[in-house]
Enzyme design. Structure first.
Site, PDB file in Angstrom:
ATOM      1  N   THR A  21       0.697  -1.183   0.007  1.00  0.00           N
ATOM      2  CA  THR A  21       0.063   0.091  -0.227  1.00  0.00           C
ATOM      3  C   THR A  21       0.794   1.386  -0.110  1.00  0.00           C
ATOM      4  O   THR A  21       1.810   1.147   0.760  1.00  0.00           O
ATOM      5  CB  THR A  21      -1.091   0.038   1.450  1.00  0.00           C
ATOM      6  N   GLU A  57      -4.759  -2.545   4.870  1.00  0.00           N
ATOM      7  CA  GLU A  57      -4.336  -3.060   6.430  1.00  0.00           C
ATOM      8  C   GLU A  57      -5.710  -3.878   6.827  1.00  0.00           C
ATOM      9  O   GLU A  57      -5.507  -4.356   7.965  1.00  0.00           O
ATOM     10  CB  GLU A  57      -3.894  -1.977   7.165  1.00  0.00           C
ATOM     11  N   LYS A  87      -7.408  22.935   7.245  1.00  0.00           N
ATOM     12  CA  LYS A  87      -7.385  23.822   8.430  1.00  0.00           C
ATOM     13  C   LYS A  87      -7.596  25.065   8.335  1.00  0.00           C
ATOM     14  O   LYS A  87      -6.656  25.760   7.783  1.00  0.00           O
ATOM     15  CB  LYS A  87      -6.299  23.303   9.417  1.00  0.00           C
ATOM     16  N   TRP A 139     -11.494  22.154  11.497  1.00  0.00           N
ATOM     17  CA  TRP A 139     -11.522  21.541   9.902  1.00  0.00           C
ATOM     18  C   TRP A 139     -12.411  21.653   8.947  1.00  0.00           C
ATOM     19  O   TRP A 139     -13.726  21.860   9.326  1.00  0.00           O
ATOM     20  CB  TRP A 139     -11.681  20.002  10.582  1.00  0.00           C
TER      21      TRP A 139
END
Ligand SMILES: Nc1ncnc2c1ncn2[C@@H]1O[C@H](COP(=O)(O)O)[C@@H](O)[C@H]1O
Lengths: 547, 547
Positions: free
Chosen positions: B185, B329, B438, B443
């Protein structure tokens, strides 16, 4: 080279934790001791189970100890499961229908340290423990006021224990091979034998059952295990429902047609599982009352052969029934008679032979049929052999080595069933090895005859046993219990078999009994029938074997 | 106390063995290299895979060795999987879309001993191996005549190997923790990292996916994994289909709308899985041709956020789409946006916010969101935190310890995603931690803006990145690729966001690009966009933060 994935043991505490964390407010409904329908949810079950764990630890229960339950299918019983398994102790579900002597043997053999008891079983538990050297705790699944002090002077009330206990139970964190549950199975001969499930086998079994071609449980289901929690853990269903967060409906002590029908309709049950006799009871109730099934869609029927009359009867109510075969030793899922695309494409009548077989194994179950020398037999649907089975959810031994080595050279367990496997992969139980009838050296399948006979409208239950015969060694005797108020002649019953079985399979006569002797898991007890009819006088019906 | 169940390691060879033994004649259909649709079945796949195992052993491949594949989704690729995993070697699926430099790094890092190659990738493999110290075998997935000897003089043909090999492969019999598959990955920084799946994690993942609320695969399905077999093992689908014996349809190299549509309709595909861009392509094709979907019922969409337009577009064709979230994962299943009964009871418009979340974890996935200090955050649907995940199918480390310790104190893996979890248990990815914008210390979710913008009828693909800003530190810039032949002004695109996001989230402008840079797994590559627009001049749109 080892993989690099997380170490995350497959343990049962994780199932209720997942349910409580993600589906905490999903309902668990149960018929309480007073007959009322009560409600709780997975979060409450976890909270109470954790406290019960702490309380049990306070009473000296340690990981590995056996803790018995004698209870119906209800939320309190389920709390016991999680409390006991969560702390690494072993939940030993007692079957209240066993003879007292067997129960005493089992309790001693398992070395149970405590018994958790539904209020209704107080007299039974008092009688059992009085007649043995019982030093463990007796915990009533109820409040203090419900304890009958006259017979159980030292019993504790679970509600008092839970109220006083802290929430900081030590759950999980052990190896997944740790034992979590114990269930005894009564064989043909000798004492009952203990099957000791591991956390790993239980979690893998749960995952295997979820798939669409087995139980196929979704969060949208309302699932009702009628099969008792003391019978192979209700086929694992209360764990499967927790894992997917679907509604769980537990029928308590009332397994008659009227009570089940009420629960199904009131709670919108979509999925259920039980032995054939239960469905016979429900269908009878519906026929008598004109009742309907508006929510029920799928049922799994196992534990004994599924008669065609039930498949058709349930279908008439819009319910698809699927036969399952399994044993206490297989957790219990072994095979499922789900239709393959090839079979599903046929008209219902042509599907029926496949629906009435015991079915195909899901991934995780390896099946073979073997001859007396242990050699594999072909999957031709004709040659019967001993059914052997292997998988992560299959027993490798009984508790304390009872019955000795039970696996064959390839590590398969001998089920004691005689079966065929057809080219489409459907296994069909021909008989229990011990029930096989040998006429003139050839097998007659008692199950096949029973299936047809129990489809006769007057017949409630039918059993076929072999009785000694001077010429043929053994011949089949059909024993039938008729529906209340019905009367029939032997020939009237036998006529329904004509043309549907080989001529030389035809039972030589029919005996009518008032009540069929049922074993502790609700199946007909042929041991008793054989004792009752050791040498029945048979008319000479056949002169030769042949089609 | 240990349970007494059978030792039956969860290994992948058992999956194809079960399929071949019980569903051997069930079809595996695939688009071959020449574009034709070819057919085989599970029995043939096992037979060929066993011979290929023997041949690989003959070439010196030993258990634990890494064997690479560079191939599309087809039956020959699947044979390689079983051949390599069955013998206890590690199947390393190479992503042909990676840069050559990355591929060379990966092949060296994994120490691949052989590469199994689809004929179309001969030039790529020749170029890769020529520029490195390659001493392994190169095996073409085809006949001898298909080998391009000019560039691969020493290549072997799999058909020749299989024809000459014996059937007595040594399959299985190893520990279930044995590695079976390797998938790299690419992270934000540094080299790609290898995720090393075990047999155990792969089999458990397969069982988890079968349940109705995840993939819900039945023997009656015709399942088509469009997601490549080199992308987290096609989400495990070819193993899931084998386990239940359903028809597997593999689309080969042709992932355009027209080719997929043809395969779906011709073979009656009922279930499929792919990233959003694939479905955009299919819907576009249907819109242009007036085509319909007559068999397709359910699709799982993951790998990137699912835009509402796709949910509605597929619904108009009678297809139910469910968003899934996961990572290499996590094997990759992490969450599924299946509706709970409470959400399902609402009208579609009210369901939509839940359908567009990434979803709920099945049993076997533990999720939490944490703050920067690692403390758990509430499931209020508002407070975002770093998403950590744990389970038997989640990575504990990368191959050779790349990136060091990747688990937190509780053993959870930090996904690098920022997410909220709502009271109904739905997780919603707010952003990749590295993509977070940001503005004024707060956010902005690039994903949320992208989802809405890509629903604009003229927009083919949309991406939002943060660009430096003197007053707000960062401000969002919307980058859009329009459908061919379309033209639009920035304000026209931005107007579709009005009222649907906080005013201060509004991108300060829109830049139109001809083509969106896509990464190797088909997702938009924001690294390239950030490099392309490091300091874009922004008009002053907002004067203050607030609703
Ligand atoms: N569907 C079925 N048809 C016929 N016999 C069954 C079926 N399911 C279970 N059995 C019998 O029940 C036995 C297991 O009993 P138990 O361990 O009490 O569940 C099996 O070995 C079979 O003989």
């Amino acid at each position: 080279m080892r993989g690099l994935m997380q170490h995350w043991p497959l343990t049962v505490d994780r199932i209720i934790d997942h349910a409580a964390d993600w589906d905490g407010d999903r309902p668990v409904i149960f018929r309480a001791a007073d007959g009322d329908i009560a409600r709780t949810d997975y979060a409450a079950i976890r909270a109470r189970a954790r406290r019960l764990s702490t309380a049990l630890a306070g009473l000296g229960i340690r990981p590995g100890d056996r803790v018995a339950t004698m209870a119906w299918n209800n939320a309190h019983h389920l709390e016991c499961w999680f409390a006991v398994m969560g702390m690494g102790a072993v939940c030993h579900t007692l079957n209240p229908r066993l003879f007292a002597e067997q129960l005493r043997y089992i309790i001693s053999h398992a070395e149970d340290r405590a018994i958790l008891v539904d209020p209704c079983f107080q007299p039974l538990v008092a009688a059992l423990t009085a007649a043995m050297d019982w030093r463990g705790a007796i915990i009533l699944l109820g409040g203090d006021a419900q304890i009958d002090r006259a017979i159980l002077p030292h019993a504790l009330a679970v509600e008092t224990l839970i109220a006083a206990a802290s929430d900081d139970a030590a759950w999980g964190g052990f190896d997944e091979e740790t034992a979590c549950a114990l269930c005894y199975t009564s064989g043909t001969t000798g004492h009952p034998k203990g099957v000791l499930y591991s956390h790993r086998s239980t979690v893998i079994h749960m995952l295997m059952t979820l798939q669409p071609d087995v139980f196929g449980l979704s969060i949208h289901d309302v699932a009702m295990p009628i099969v008792p929690m003391y019978h192979a853990n209700a086929w694992g269903m209360p764990l499967s429902t927790a894992a997917v967060g679907c509604t769980l409906a537990l029928p308590g002590a009332q397994l008659d047609g009227a009570s089940l029908h009420e629960l199904i309709e009131r709670e919108g049950v979509t999925f259920s599982a039980a032995v054939p006799t239960i469905w016979q009871g429900l269908l009878h109730h519906l026929a008598q009352t004109g009742g309907t099934l508006t929510s029920l869609k799928r049922v799994i029927i196992g534990g004994a052969a599924l008669p065609e009359s039930i498949v058709r009867g349930l279908r008439d109510h819009g319910v698809e029934s699927v036969q399952g075969w399994g044993m206490t030793e297989t957790s219990p899922i072994g095979t499922h008679a789900k239709l393959t695309p090839m079979v599903a494409a046929r008209p219902l009548d042509d599907q029926m032979p496949f629906r009435l077989k015991q079915g195909r194994p899901p991934f995780g179950i390896d099946l073979k049929i073997v001859d007396d020398a242990g050699q594999r037999l072909p999957h031709d649907g004709v040659v019967p052999g001993r059914l052997h089975v292997s998988g992560p959810t299959v027993a490798s031994a009984y508790l304390s080595g009872a019955a000795g080595e039970i696996l064959d050279d390839e590590g398969y367990f001998d089920t004691g069933d005689i079966a065929t496997i057809c080219p489409q992969g459907y296994m069909a139980i021909v008989d229990r090895a011990k029930d096989v009838i040998k006429s003139g050296g050839e097998w007659i399948s008692s199950i096949e005859i029973e299936n047809i006979a129990s489809g006769h409208p007057k017949v409630a239950l039918a059993a076929v046993i072999g009785v000694p015969h001077p010429r043929w060694d053994e011949r089949p005797l059909l024993i039938a219990a008729l529906h209340p108020g019905e009367a029939a002649s032997p020939d009237e019953i036998l006529s329904c078999l004509e043309g549907r079985i080989a001529r030389w399979w035809m039972p030589d006569t029919v005996v009518f009994v008032e009540a069929m002797p049922l074993g502790a898991t609700g199946k007909i007890d042929k041991k008793i029938l054989r004792a009752q009819f050791p040498a029945y006088p048979l008319p000479e019906r056949i002169s030769e074997h042949g089609a």
